[in-house]
Design a protein around this motif. Structure first.
Motif, mmCIF file in Angstrom:
data_model
loop_
_atom_site.group_PDB
_atom_site.id
_atom_site.type_symbol
_atom_site.label_atom_id
_atom_site.label_comp_id
_atom_site.label_asym_id
_atom_site.label_seq_id
_atom_site.Cartn_x
_atom_site.Cartn_y
_atom_site.Cartn_z
ATOM 1 N N PHE A 275 0.837 -1.191 0.000
ATOM 2 C CA PHE A 275 0.000 0.000 0.000
ATOM 3 C C PHE A 275 0.884 1.258 0.000
ATOM 4 C CE2 PHE A 275 -2.278 3.197 2.526
ATOM 5 C CZ PHE A 275 -3.441 3.307 1.789
ATOM 6 N N ILE A 276 1.928 1.230 0.856
ATOM 7 C CA ILE A 276 2.813 2.396 0.946
ATOM 8 C C ILE A 276 3.581 2.567 -0.370
ATOM 9 C CG2 ILE A 276 4.872 3.316 2.106
ATOM 10 C CD1 ILE A 276 3.726 2.028 4.710
ATOM 11 N N ILE A 277 4.116 1.425 -0.883
ATOM 12 C CA ILE A 277 4.893 1.510 -2.132
ATOM 13 C C ILE A 277 4.007 2.040 -3.263
ATOM 14 C CG2 ILE A 277 6.071 0.141 -3.918
ATOM 15 C CD1 ILE A 277 7.033 -1.700 -1.640
ATOM 16 N N ALA A 278 2.827 1.439 -3.380
ATOM 17 C CA ALA A 278 1.923 1.849 -4.461
ATOM 18 C C ALA A 278 1.508 3.312 -4.268
ATOM 19 C CB ALA A 278 0.702 0.943 -4.488
ATOM 20 N N SER A 279 1.229 3.679 -3.017
ATOM 21 C CA SER A 279 0.809 5.069 -2.757
ATOM 22 C C SER A 279 1.904 6.045 -3.130
ATOM 23 C CB SER A 279 0.483 5.274 -1.277
ATOM 24 O OG SER A 279 -0.599 4.512 -0.918
ATOM 25 N N ILE A 280 3.136 5.728 -2.681
ATOM 26 C CA ILE A 280 4.240 6.643 -2.970
ATOM 27 C C ILE A 280 4.429 6.753 -4.483
ATOM 28 C CG2 ILE A 280 6.755 6.952 -2.790
ATOM 29 C CD1 ILE A 280 6.536 5.729 0.044
ATOM 30 N N GLY A 281 4.383 5.600 -5.145
ATOM 31 C CA GLY A 281 4.569 5.582 -6.596
ATOM 32 C C GLY A 281 3.496 6.372 -7.312
ATOM 33 N N VAL A 282 2.245 6.032 -7.005
ATOM 34 C CA VAL A 282 1.136 6.703 -7.687
ATOM 35 C C VAL A 282 1.128 8.185 -7.295
ATOM 36 C CG1 VAL A 282 -1.363 6.759 -8.027
ATOM 37 C CG2 VAL A 282 -0.217 4.582 -7.765
ATOM 38 N N PHE A 283 1.410 8.445 -6.018
ATOM 39 C CA PHE A 283 1.430 9.830 -5.544
ATOM 40 C C PHE A 283 2.458 10.649 -6.333
ATOM 41 C CE2 PHE A 283 3.344 13.086 -2.851
ATOM 42 C CZ PHE A 283 2.231 13.806 -2.478
ATOM 43 N N GLY A 284 3.681 10.104 -6.417
ATOM 44 C CA GLY A 284 4.753 10.821 -7.114
ATOM 45 C C GLY A 284 4.389 11.071 -8.561
ATOM 46 N N VAL A 285 3.931 10.011 -9.197
ATOM 47 C CA VAL A 285 3.620 10.134 -10.622
ATOM 48 C C VAL A 285 2.435 11.067 -10.846
ATOM 49 C CG1 VAL A 285 2.842 8.848 -12.639
ATOM 50 C CG2 VAL A 285 4.605 7.901 -11.189
ATOM 51 N N MET A 286 1.421 10.955 -9.995
ATOM 52 C CA MET A 286 0.250 11.813 -10.170
ATOM 53 C C MET A 286 0.598 13.272 -9.878
ATOM 54 S SD MET A 286 -1.903 9.979 -11.457
ATOM 55 C CE MET A 286 -3.086 11.296 -11.697
ATOM 56 N N LEU A 287 1.473 13.474 -8.890
ATOM 57 C CA LEU A 287 1.865 14.852 -8.580
ATOM 58 C C LEU A 287 2.557 15.472 -9.795
ATOM 59 C CD1 LEU A 287 1.969 17.065 -6.416
ATOM 60 C CD2 LEU A 287 4.210 16.232 -5.778
ATOM 61 N N VAL A 288 3.514 14.712 -10.364
ATOM 62 C CA VAL A 288 4.237 15.218 -11.544
ATOM 63 C C VAL A 288 3.240 15.447 -12.684
ATOM 64 C CG1 VAL A 288 5.947 14.606 -13.296
ATOM 65 C CG2 VAL A 288 6.411 14.137 -10.889
ATOM 66 N N SER A 289 2.340 14.485 -12.848
ATOM 67 C CA SER A 289 1.362 14.572 -13.928
ATOM 68 C C SER A 289 0.468 15.797 -13.762
ATOM 69 C CB SER A 289 0.523 13.298 -13.938
ATOM 70 O OG SER A 289 -0.588 13.457 -14.740
ATOM 71 N N ILE A 290 0.022 16.033 -12.534
ATOM 72 C CA ILE A 290 -0.855 17.180 -12.290
ATOM 73 C C ILE A 290 -0.090 18.487 -12.455
ATOM 74 C CG2 ILE A 290 -2.241 18.366 -10.531
ATOM 75 C CD1 ILE A 290 -3.067 15.572 -9.529
ATOM 76 N N MET A 291 1.167 18.466 -11.974
ATOM 77 C CA MET A 291 1.985 19.676 -12.111
ATOM 78 C C MET A 291 2.193 20.011 -13.591
ATOM 79 S SD MET A 291 2.470 20.511 -9.044
ATOM 80 C CE MET A 291 3.819 21.594 -8.764
ATOM 81 N N GLU A 292 2.413 18.960 -14.380
ATOM 82 C CA GLU A 292 2.605 19.155 -15.826
ATOM 83 C C GLU A 292 1.356 19.762 -16.466
ATOM 84 O OE1 GLU A 292 3.307 15.420 -17.720
ATOM 85 O OE2 GLU A 292 5.440 15.396 -17.250
ATOM 86 N N ARG A 293 0.209 19.348 -15.923
ATOM 87 C CA ARG A 293 -1.058 19.744 -16.540
ATOM 88 C C ARG A 293 -1.769 20.842 -15.771
ATOM 89 N NH1 ARG A 293 -4.377 14.524 -16.822
ATOM 90 N NH2 ARG A 293 -5.733 15.737 -18.160
ATOM 91 N N LEU A 294 -1.027 21.423 -14.823
ATOM 92 C CA LEU A 294 -1.633 22.431 -13.960
ATOM 93 C C LEU A 294 -2.278 23.554 -14.764
ATOM 94 C CD1 LEU A 294 -1.614 22.198 -10.972
ATOM 95 C CD2 LEU A 294 0.292 23.774 -10.847
#
Lengths: 405, 228
Positions: A275-294
């Motif tokens: 759960f932690i690994i997946a959360s960190i992974g998805v969190f990191g990627v989604m953060l970058v993705s959202i920042m890119e598309r901000l």
């Protein structure tokens, strides 16, 4: 509108192929590892329990009162025939075997060891406990005149004895006199139940009765059709027969219950890690993705898109990634577990260490629907949780702040 | 009679209470009637964009009031502002700001879909607006495959497609060559005339400013010259 939101999520996923693939692979591998670990570990524990149940107690054992504490041959079950007749009548009984288990000493030409003598009926055992499946050398037989014995694997090793050799078994009979019998080693068993492998000698039940001058048995081992009704049976037996004690396998092997409980804790910890690994992974990627598309989200907000729609766009995007990872991970994990459930996981090189814990060298994995449900919940929660930060970040900024950079 | 849009003593302070505090706008008063075609001009940094952003509810007012159709927009929360922008205002940005993942058609119909138009209504309206703006052949293309002028026409189409009451265009011709700029202004002027949409745009290009029927000049965020 929903179509447009979904299209936005799908387009974003397909445009950012590398990122999408990375998250899916990350989730899939985590789930794969987790499921295999869980299925194999659970398989080990279940095999350990099954070994203990099959080779010794069954799901329920009947003893004379105080026999378990004192192990005295005087505390044998006098009502053997009556109990047998009763067990034949009860619907919930799948199989049973009767046996004599007492302590004694075995001697080979060079060595002596303390042992447990188990007088058993091989025909009954082969149906009840399938004891023959544990045979690793020799025959599952006591010979034509029933003067044979089957020894535990470690005991044979300690006595440095092979099939065909003879041993002398000595103990105290029901009159309190020392008695001995010479038996030919017919076979060697490896049950992965330490009690049997280290110090068990099986001999003919009828022979043991004569040898011990005993008119009964010390234990009935019973398997049930429906284990959930065990208490009902215990109550009934106690009401019909006096001075008996009944123990189900959970009472006889509390350590196995603890192992099962440990397995549950272990599984929770494993899920937490994934759960932690997946959360960190998805969190990191989604953060970058959202920042890119901000900027894009800010434009959408500027032209009148409600924040909830932006949330759905981002949510669908991460959900699609999470679900894809879950599907790939489940197929890999389920496939691997299916393979190990059929062919087993061969851990022969660790067999000695495993047998110390009552585990087999070849572990057959279990597959349960719960694995997939828990994995889905973990991935879904991780996906949702990973969105909280990026969405808060987005919400705190006005559209124009973002558009102007 | 109430005016369509009233800007009353509006000020905008950036970095309020911090070291770099500065006035973006200071005590601006303005009254705009329905159907007007207005340019807000002035040098860079004069507050043109800030004023448009405040009118469009994209930024918060430090003091004063903006009354749009009888509603004080400074009192609206984020959701109400979103609804206002969706239902009443069309935006044209200097940098086009089309959604890169959507085709030109999807960009144009986006706000209509937000407003609940059916697919049939969207198709009819997109075709109508695309014909008026000469972008019929561009409808299936992604923004990345369009020139600057084409993107800005799509952006104008997006702004007018849902028939808003007001269009706010922030330097819509800034990234276009002179010919494209004039063409775009002609199109916007036609939409204003034919569809009765109030248009407020900002520019510092004299050629573009000349197209407006009313000119408001800002200087240093507080001087205001209003000429018809």
């Amino acid at each position: 509108m929903f179509k447009l939101i979904l299209k936005s999520s799908l387009s974003s996923l397909s445009i950012r192929k590398g990122r999408t693939a990375l998250v899916i692979v990350m989730i899939a591998i985590s789930l794969w590892g987790l499921m295999v670990m869980q299925g194999v570990y659970e398989g080990m524990v279940e095999q350990m329990i099954s070994n203990a149940i099959r080779s010794d107690s069954g799901e329920l054992s009947i003893f004379k009162s105080r026999f378990r504490e004192e192990k005295s041959i005087e505390l044998y079950i006098h009502t053997e025939k009556a109990i047998e007749e009763y067990l034949e009548r009860v619907e919930n009984i799948r199989s049973y075997s009767k046996k004599i288990s007492i302590m004694g000493v075995v001697s080979s030409a060079r060595y002596s060891r303390n042992i447990y003598i188990h007088g058993v009926n091989l025909q009954q055992e082969s149906e009840h406990s399938q004891l023959q499946n544990y045979l690793i050398d020799g025959d599952f037989s006591f010979g034509q005149r029933e003067r044979g014995a089957i020894l535990g694997y470690n005991l044979a090793k300690k006595l440095k004895i092979e099939v065909g050799k003879k041993v002398v078994v000595s103990t105290q009979d029901s009159y309190g006199d020392i008695t001995s019998i010479k038996l030919k080693v017919m076979g060697i068993l490896k049950t992965n139940n330490m009690t049997f492998d280290d110090s068990g000698i099986f001999m003919s039940l009828e022979k043991a009765k004569k040898f011990l001058s005993l008119n009964g048995v010390t234990q009935f081992s019973i398997n049930l059709e429906d284990f959930s009704r065990v208490d009902e049976l215990k109550k009934d037996v106690k009401s019909k027969f006096q001075n008996l004690e009944l123990y189900d396998w959970r009472e006889l092997y509390p350590a196995l219950i603890q192992s099962r409980e440990m397995m549950v804790i272990f599984n929770y910890i494993s899920y937490l890690i994934v759960f932690i690994i997946a959360s960190i992974g998805v969190f990191g990627v989604m953060l970058v993705s959202i920042m890119e598309r901000l900027r894009e989200f800010a434009i959408l907000r500027a032209i009148g898109t409600k924040f909830s729609y932006i949330f759905y766009m981002i949510f669908f995007e991460s959900l699609l990634m999470g679900l894809s990872g879950f599907i790939v991970g489940s197929v890999l994990g389920g496939g691997t577990l299916y393979y190990f459930s059929i062919y087993g996981l061969d851990l022969t090189q660790f067999s000695d260490a495993l047998s110390e814990f009552g585990m087999d060298a070849i572990t057959f994995a279990t597959i349960k629907v719960e694995y997939f449900i828990t994995a889905f919940i973990s991935v879904f929660s991780a996906t949702l949780l990973s969105l909280v930060g990026p969405l808060r970040f987005l919400r705190k900024r006005t559209p124009i702040e973002v558009i102007n950079g | 009679m109430d005016s369509f849009l009233r800007v009353q003593s509006v000020s905008k302070i950036f970095n309020r209470g911090e070291a770099g505090e500065s006035f973006g706008l200071k005590d601006i008063n303005l009254q705009i009637n329905k159907g007007e075609f207005i340019v807000i001009s002035g040098p860079s940094g004069s507050g043109k964009t800030t004023l448009l952003n405040l009118i469009g509810g994209l930024d918060s007012i430090s003091s004063g009031k903006i009354i749009f159709n009888g509603i004080d927009i400074s009192s609206l929360n984020e959701t109400e502002l979103s609804d206002l922008r969706r239902d009443k205002i069309g935006f044209v940005f200097q940098a086009y700001n089309l959604i890169s993942l959507f085709s030109a058609r999807e960009n144009i119909e986006y706000v209509m879909k937000l407003r609940g138009f059916s697919q049939n209504e969207c198709d009819m309206r997109v075709d109508e607006v695309a014909r008026k703006l000469g972008i019929v052949k561009l409808l299936d293309k992604l923004p990345a495959n369009l020139s600057g002028g084409e993107q800005q026409r799509v952006a104008v189409a997006r702004a007018v497609a849902s028939k808003p009451e007001l269009i706010l265009a922030d330097e819509p011709t800034a990234n276009l060559d002179s010919r494209s700029a004039l063409e775009l202004m002609d199109m916007m002027e036609r939409l204003n005339r034919e569809e009765g949409i109030t248009v407020i745009f900002s520019s510092h290009d004299p050629m573009v400013i000349d197209k407006a029927k009313r000119s408001i000049i800002l200087k240093d965020g507080h001087s205001l010259i209003d000429s018809f």
